[in-house]
Design a protein around this motif. Structure first.
Motif, short mmCIF file in Angstrom:
data_model
loop_
_atom_site.label_atom_id
_atom_site.label_comp_id
_atom_site.label_asym_id
_atom_site.label_seq_id
_atom_site.Cartn_x
_atom_site.Cartn_y
_atom_site.Cartn_z
N VAL A 89 -17.36 4.92 17.67
CA VAL A 89 -18.18 4.47 18.80
C VAL A 89 -18.76 5.67 19.54
N THR A 90 -17.93 6.70 19.77
CA THR A 90 -18.41 7.90 20.47
C THR A 90 -19.53 8.58 19.70
N THR A 91 -19.36 8.69 18.39
CA THR A 91 -20.37 9.34 17.56
C THR A 91 -21.67 8.55 17.55
N LEU A 92 -21.57 7.24 17.45
CA LEU A 92 -22.77 6.41 17.46
C LEU A 92 -23.51 6.53 18.79
N LEU A 93 -22.78 6.63 19.88
CA LEU A 93 -23.42 6.81 21.19
C LEU A 93 -24.15 8.16 21.26
N LYS A 94 -23.55 9.20 20.67
CA LYS A 94 -24.22 10.50 20.66
C LYS A 94 -25.51 10.45 19.85
N ILE A 95 -25.42 9.80 18.67
CA ILE A 95 -26.62 9.69 17.84
C ILE A 95 -27.70 8.88 18.56
N ALA A 96 -27.30 7.82 19.26
CA ALA A 96 -28.27 7.01 20.01
C ALA A 96 -28.94 7.83 21.10
N HIS A 104 -29.41 12.29 -0.01
CA HIS A 104 -28.92 11.28 0.92
C HIS A 104 -27.70 11.74 1.72
N VAL A 105 -27.35 13.01 1.61
CA VAL A 105 -26.13 13.50 2.25
C VAL A 105 -26.15 13.27 3.76
N PHE A 106 -27.32 13.41 4.38
CA PHE A 106 -27.40 13.29 5.84
C PHE A 106 -27.80 11.88 6.28
N ASP A 107 -27.90 10.94 5.34
CA ASP A 107 -28.19 9.56 5.71
C ASP A 107 -26.97 8.93 6.38
N ARG A 108 -27.21 8.11 7.38
CA ARG A 108 -26.11 7.48 8.10
C ARG A 108 -25.39 6.47 7.22
N PHE A 109 -24.07 6.51 7.25
CA PHE A 109 -23.19 5.59 6.53
C PHE A 109 -23.30 5.73 5.02
N TYR A 110 -23.89 6.83 4.55
CA TYR A 110 -24.02 7.01 3.10
C TYR A 110 -22.72 7.57 2.55
N ARG A 111 -22.24 6.99 1.48
CA ARG A 111 -21.03 7.47 0.80
C ARG A 111 -21.40 7.79 -0.64
N GLY A 112 -21.19 9.04 -1.03
CA GLY A 112 -21.57 9.46 -2.36
C GLY A 112 -20.56 9.07 -3.43
N LEU A 129 -21.97 13.98 8.98
CA LEU A 129 -23.04 14.89 8.58
C LEU A 129 -24.37 14.49 9.21
N SER A 130 -24.58 13.19 9.39
CA SER A 130 -25.79 12.73 10.06
C SER A 130 -25.84 13.24 11.50
#
Length: 345
Positions: free
Chosen positions: A172-179, A284-292, A310-311
């Motif tokens: 949640v904290t990370t998503l708020l920062k990205i927002a 796609h490394v920096f795409d959000r929620f991407y798992r390689g 990474l995003s």
């Protein structure tokens, strides 16, 4: 409704044109009556010519405005992309050009809003999925904790529950920062910051984790190297990258962090000795929620991340005017390069 409106508008414009013609004809008749007898014929001919010219110009302008009205009606009611006729000169043609520009801009804005709405919908779906998984685990763990009679078993379950709660809190904290970054509301300081201090600040919370997984942290930092930016946000970006490297580096491996400064930029390079990144995953490394693919391989350690670290790192570096690139090292493993270009005046 649109056809009726156009019919009423057409009738109204024709009536206005007839009234204007009648007024002009009356004025011309007055000039003819007041003119000398030998000049009445010439005055009448000139007046008739002027009246015919006025009517022709008015009819032409009326048709132009009628055409514009029809095209605007197509845009508003039918959602069609109307290509306004090529204009030449004149006020109506200038208006037609301006309307064409307005429609083109509105069309681009509408397309951009559609793209952003779809992206927001996808992000909300990803966020819902990522939060639902640990919450479901927490819900399933609570009954087992309540039934546990062995103190050690209860304590172990409580530790797992605490870890799950910390994961949700971090998400949640990370998503708020990205927002905040996306909204341009994040405060970024622009002052000289030491590279070595920034890197050491980033690695301090990860030393215990690296030691626990038997991973060596090798540092080669130029103590004089510095960059113009925000030390705290840069430290968090480096921390997220190194944390990702720890998750994908096997026991006995090493993570190297090198920082230097030259005339062009200040660079921080982070390299691990893991299996590297699959070629199809690099973009796609920096795409959000991407798992390689590496996250699902049998030999890889189970990742505790959500695919947004990474995003966030990229967003933090980009907000300061820096760049971050990813590639595979020459000897294998992933390589992340952060660069803060210097301004040349």
């Amino acid at each position: 409704m649109g056809s009726a409106t156009k019919w009423v508008s057409s009738v109204g414009s024709s009536a206005t044109l007839a009234r204007q013609g009648a007024v002009l004809a009356a004025i011309m008749a007055a000039f003819v009556w007041a003119a000398p007898t030998d000049a009445k014929l010439w005055v009448a001919a000139a007046g008739a010519s002027a009246l015919v010219f006025f009517l022709l110009i008015s009819v032409f302008r009326h048709e132009q405005i009628k055409r514009l009205s029809f095209e605007i009606d197509e845009v508003l009611h039918n959602g069609r992309r109307v290509d306004f006729s090529v204009s030449r000169e004149g006020d109506v043609d200038v208006l037609s050009n301006e309307l064409a520009k307005m429609v083109a801009r509105l069309s681009r804005t509408s397309e951009q809003l559609t793209i952003e709405r779809n992206a927001l919908s996808d992000s909300l779906a990803d966020i819902s999925h990522q939060i639902r998984t640990p919450l479901t685990a927490i819900t399933l763990m609570l009954p087992s904790i309540e039934r546990a009679e062995d103190p050690w078993e209860r304590k172990h379950a409580l530790r797992k529950l605490e870890a799950m709660i910390e994961r949700v809190s971090w998400l949640v904290t990370t998503l708020l920062k990205i927002a905040k970054i996306d909204a341009g509301a994040m405060h970024v300081e622009r002052k000289q910051a030491s590279c070595s201090t920034t890197v050491r600040r980033a690695l301090a919370p990860l030393e215990a984790s690296a030691d626990l997984h038997d991973i060596r942290l090798d540092l080669a930092l130029d103590e004089k190297a510095s960059f113009m930016g925000d030390m705290l946000w840069t430290a968090e970006a480096v921390e997220n990258i190194v944390k990702n490297c720890i998750e994908h580096t096997p026991a006995g491996g090493a993570i190297s962090v090198v920082a230097w400064e030259d005339v062009l930029a200040t660079t921080i390079k982070i390299t691990d000795t893991g299996s590297g990144i699959e070629p199809e995953d690099l973009a796609h490394v920096f795409d959000r929620f991407y798992r390689g693919k590496a996250d699902t391989e049998a030999g890889a350690r189970e990742s505790s991340g959500f695919g947004i670290g990474l995003s966030l790192a990229q967003a933090l570096v980009s907000a300061q005017g820096g760049t971050i690139r990813v590639s595979n090292g020459d000897a294998g493993g992933a390589r992340f390069t952060i660069a803060f270009p210097k301004l040349v005046v």
